[in-house]
Design a protein around this motif. Sequence first.
Motif, PDB file in Angstrom:
ATOM      1  N   ARG A  86      10.249  15.381 -23.613  1.00 33.81           N
ATOM      2  CA  ARG A  86      10.085  14.055 -24.215  1.00 33.81           C
ATOM      3  C   ARG A  86       8.786  13.947 -24.996  1.00 33.81           C
ATOM      4  NH1 ARG A  86      12.143   9.874 -19.544  1.00 33.81           N
ATOM      5  NH2 ARG A  86      13.137  11.556 -18.464  1.00 33.81           N
TER       6      ARG A  86
ATOM      7  N   LEU B 275      15.467  13.933 -28.747  1.00 28.80           N
ATOM      8  CA  LEU B 275      15.647  12.866 -29.732  1.00 28.80           C
ATOM      9  C   LEU B 275      15.979  13.450 -31.114  1.00 28.80           C
ATOM     10  CD1 LEU B 275      15.432   9.773 -30.081  1.00 28.80           C
ATOM     11  CD2 LEU B 275      13.067  10.115 -30.797  1.00 28.80           C
TER      12      LEU B 275
ATOM     13  N   VAL C  59      16.348  12.153 -23.007  1.00 28.13           N
ATOM     14  CA  VAL C  59      16.110  10.998 -23.888  1.00 28.13           C
ATOM     15  C   VAL C  59      16.516   9.718 -23.143  1.00 28.13           C
ATOM     16  CG1 VAL C  59      16.636   9.979 -26.143  1.00 28.13           C
ATOM     17  CG2 VAL C  59      16.627  12.465 -25.881  1.00 28.13           C
TER      18      VAL C  59
ATOM     19  N   ARG D 182      16.291   4.726 -26.162  1.00 26.05           N
ATOM     20  CA  ARG D 182      16.172   5.468 -27.426  1.00 26.05           C
ATOM     21  C   ARG D 182      17.553   5.878 -27.942  1.00 26.05           C
ATOM     22  NH1 ARG D 182      10.925   6.990 -28.741  1.00 26.05           N
ATOM     23  NH2 ARG D 182      11.803   7.280 -30.801  1.00 26.05           N
TER      24      ARG D 182
END
Length: 432
Positions: free
Chosen positions: A104, A168, A202, A206
Amino acid sequence: MLRLSEQWNLLDAKRRGAVLTVARALEEAGHRAWLVGGAVRDLLLGQEVGDLDMVSKALPDEVVELFPHSREVGRSFGIVQVEAAGRWIELATFRLERGYSDGRRPDEVQYTESLEKDAGRRDFTCNALYLDPLTMEVRDPKAGVADLEKGQLACVGDAKGRFEEDGLRLLRMARFLARLGLKPAAGLFEAAASSRDSLRGVSGERVLEELKRMAEGPASQVAMGALASSKLLGLAITVGKQEVLSDEPLRLAAWERISVANAAPSGLELALLLSIFLDPAPGQILRESEIRSTAQSAFRLLRASSCLGQQVTDLWHLRSYFANNPKQDSVSIRAFRGPQGPLALELARTWKELQGEQQARVETLLAWFEELPKSRVWPDFLPSGQQLLERGIPAGPRMGELMRAVEDAALMGVVKDQASAVDWVLAQGPLS
Ligand code: ATP
Ligand code: MG
């Protein structure tokens, strides 16, 4: 590819002024400031420019000193928001990022004086473009312009490694492919598929934010297709719970059909997307308990607001109702005239069509709705509670029942004006 200086001049004067103010202030302090990332990419593509990000080698302390109106948004990442010419600009310090042990956040951020090294931490080559707004010089250390010219999206460095660092980026990949109309570079989808576990790192928030941007963006069918082609769809939609969705091709076909036809009213795109990809049993009649349990688990994971959750469950209830032998009656009119009604009917029709089922009934219902005069759908002559009180009907639950019943009569065309509506109410037997 467009001429950058011409595109730059098309940007609104206030935003240009803000960028130039920041660049000049940094120049006086001995630093060169660059516009970076999406803004440069979008200028080159002639697309609308979103937020303005800038970067230089000035350290955050110096930036804060130079700009009295500044907010430290991500000090540990070297990002300061500065106010210039009435606009806020994110001004970062060139940096390297090391190690993503949690998939992350980088474990360590290290400042650097090198623009080239800063480019190395960015996700895609077209996002690693730098523009000096004072000289119009472009720096392109990762050959992003060449990729844009080839019409392809490519990672900076080894795609698999970059996706594994930060899940992401997998979602951003799908969004950029759709929004920028690019094709994946050779091996991009394979790299994404083999790194798909990093999506589990994630947060639901998000994921939802990215899905929203995909659903509302242009070519939203391309974005969902890219997630499916790279085996990410299940993990994304279920926030890591399920690798593959049941009936995935069917869901994709429904999403494509409805989004290409632009059938979702503005504001309902994300609700439609969730309703299609999380539907407990696409196209089948849904039980209340099935809707409730799916909604509870899925929406909690995605941190969906209660408003969004309500929109999706309404779509499920209504599409199931319309598919289940609906009648041309007041119940159907009430279902249809709500904010989700027309879209739910479209969903019911699409599922049936895709599953090769008879859709004549749904078509007939749609034709009936289209013929109905507005005064039938939204009767504006119904007596108010006050008017009924004046006609001797006491206040209380019975009055509420009567008001709903007379509205049903109006929806069915039994009463057509206020006088007949009042007579109809008075004729409804003894009042309790
Ligand atoms: P948009 O604003 O349209 O989403 P963008 O490319 O400007 O596109 P931002 O989220 O504003 O995206 O990020 C600015 C820049 O920061 C990106 O262009 C990219 O260079 C870098 N960046 C953002 N997120 C990541 C990430 N997860 N991994 C690596 N680099 C990133
Ligand atoms: Mg941006």
